[in-house]
Design an enzyme around this catalytic site. Structure first.
Site, mmCIF file in Angstrom:
data_model
loop_
_atom_site.group_PDB
_atom_site.id
_atom_site.type_symbol
_atom_site.label_atom_id
_atom_site.label_comp_id
_atom_site.label_asym_id
_atom_site.label_seq_id
_atom_site.Cartn_x
_atom_site.Cartn_y
_atom_site.Cartn_z
ATOM 1 N N ASP A 83 -20.900 -11.707 39.035
ATOM 2 C CA ASP A 83 -21.529 -12.273 37.841
ATOM 3 C C ASP A 83 -22.627 -11.357 37.308
ATOM 4 O O ASP A 83 -23.159 -10.499 38.032
ATOM 5 C CB ASP A 83 -22.085 -13.674 38.124
ATOM 6 C CG ASP A 83 -23.161 -13.693 39.217
ATOM 7 O OD1 ASP A 83 -22.955 -13.036 40.259
ATOM 8 O OD2 ASP A 83 -24.188 -14.355 39.026
ATOM 9 N N GLU A 145 -24.508 -15.087 42.040
ATOM 10 C CA GLU A 145 -25.660 -14.484 42.694
ATOM 11 C C GLU A 145 -26.873 -14.531 41.773
ATOM 12 O O GLU A 145 -28.002 -14.770 42.219
ATOM 13 C CB GLU A 145 -25.343 -13.033 43.084
ATOM 14 C CG GLU A 145 -26.405 -12.362 43.950
ATOM 15 C CD GLU A 145 -27.530 -11.682 43.182
ATOM 16 O OE1 GLU A 145 -28.529 -11.291 43.816
ATOM 17 O OE2 GLU A 145 -27.434 -11.549 41.932
#
Length: 393
Positions: A83, A145
């Site tokens: 991400d 994350e």
């Protein structure tokens, strides 16, 4: 150099189109990463490598892990998150979701944080498969994350359960290809104050959620100053102390209405040795008192504090196998390095894995408009991957 392995220049060349594809997937944390995960699955399947998804409850996102090489102990995990942070409101001079090269820099959202590392690991995969290693390389790619290291724990539990014990985990956050031995932990909370709306001239007939929230935020500001004063200058971190910041505030409807709701989000970043729960306990007690006070005046009001995330710090382990291996591969004989941000490395270490951080690019470029990765860093990362393959033969 082993003649049946690609040169580092060849790995870097193969990694460029992979990086282009990875950047092309908009994997902003609020959105799905499944298109990128499918691409990685297909790429690995073309090499005869199976992979395992570990999805979220909604089925909209997934971690992915795979083993390249024999299913034996002593392998190395290469881990990174898929991400990226949003580009909203940032002034980009290039398309953030298209890889653009200008001179010696590669521009695009996620180039350094941290799709460059993922691309290099995937570009090295054919060599890893072809080399018939004595010990495996495990790929472990996560989601979410950037919003609190939320995705990795489910995957890490499966790695502990299913993988022959690896000797090291290398998390490829941008460190300029220098080994980082420790990072701060991060805990974050969402505070929601529910007030009772009334005309702003009639304060006795309502409770302003904003006014209650301001008192709570003032307490956090005082706590942040207290933490700064108590910091240990020898901690190895910059800043050396625990930090507390309020990142988001939303509240109120109009200037002449007592606010019905106010929500704010804050995070606390702590070096090893600091207990985030103990630090935040006085604030939670204050929030409980405010909750009781406004509930006594109006039904339906209150203060709710919900923990959003809790990521452990990574504690330096200078003689550990991950540290020794990563330094050998990077040719790094420098001092122990600590970083103030949090990462999934602490979660791997907490699960019992010897762990370090080492990856291409600088954290100073991460999250910025016109995020970039220097080509020289990309090439150093390719050489690192080549040395890893040779080390595991």
């Amino acid at each position: 150099m082993m003649t049946d392995l690609s040169s580092s220049a060849a790995i870097a060349e193969k990694a460029l189109p992979i990086l282009e594809r990875l950047i092309g997937f908009d994997t902003t944390s609020r959105d799905s990463n499944l298109a990128l995960i499918s691409y990685v699955e297909d790429l690995l399947a073309s090499l005869g490598v199976g992979s395992t998804r570990v999805g979220n409850a909604a089925g909209t996102k997934a971690n992915l892990y795979a083993t390249l090489g024999p299913p034996v102990a002593g392998g190395v995990v290469l881990s990174g998150h898929t991400d990226v942070v949003p580009v909203d409101g940032q002034a980009w001079s290039t398309d953030p979701f298209a890889l653009t090269r200008r001179g010696d820099r590669l521009f695009g959202r996620g180039t350094c944080d941290m799709k460059g590392f993922l691309a290099l690991a995937l570009a090295a995969a054919p060599d890893i498969v072809r080399a018939r290693l004595a010990r495996p390389v495990h790929l472990a790619f996560s989601y979410d994350e950037e919003v609190g290291c939320l995705g990795a724990p489910d995957m890490i539990r499966e790695l502990v359960r299913d993988l022959p014990t690896p000797v090291a985990v290398i998390v490829g956050e941008p460190t300029n290809m220098e080994v980082v031995s420790g990072h701060k932990g991060i805990s974050s909370w969402i505070v929601t104050v529910t007030g009772h709306e009334a005309h702003s001239s009639l304060t006795h007939l309502g409770v302003s959620a904003n006014m209650v929230a301001v008192r709570l935020m003032q307490a956090l500001a005082e706590l942040a100053a207290q933490l700064e004063r108590a910091g240990d200058a020898q901690s190895g971190f910059m800043p050396p102390h625990a930090t507390l910041t309020i990142g988001q505030i939303r509240g109120g409807t109009a200037v002449n209405i007592l606010a019905g709701e106010c929500t704010f989000v804050f995070d606390l970043r702590t070096p090893p040795g600091d207990d985030p729960d103990a630090i935040i306990a006085p604030f939670l007690a204050l929030a409980a008192r405010e909750d009781a006070a406004i509930k006594a005046r109006f039904a339906g009001t209150g203060v709710a504090v919900v923990r959003r995330s809790k990521t452990p710090c990574m504690v330096p382990d200078p003689g550990g196998p991950a540290e020794l291996l990563a330094r050998r591969l990077a040719g790094d004989n420098g001092p122990a390095r600590m970083v103030p941000y949090a990462a999934e490395a602490g979660q791997f270490q907490e699960a019992g894995f010897s762990t370090v951080i080492c990856g291409p690019g600088s954290i100073e470029q991460a999250h910025q408009p016109d995020e970039y990765l220097e080509v020289a860093q990309f090439e150093r990362g390719a050489a690192y991957m080549q040395r890893l393959v040779e080390a595991l033969r």
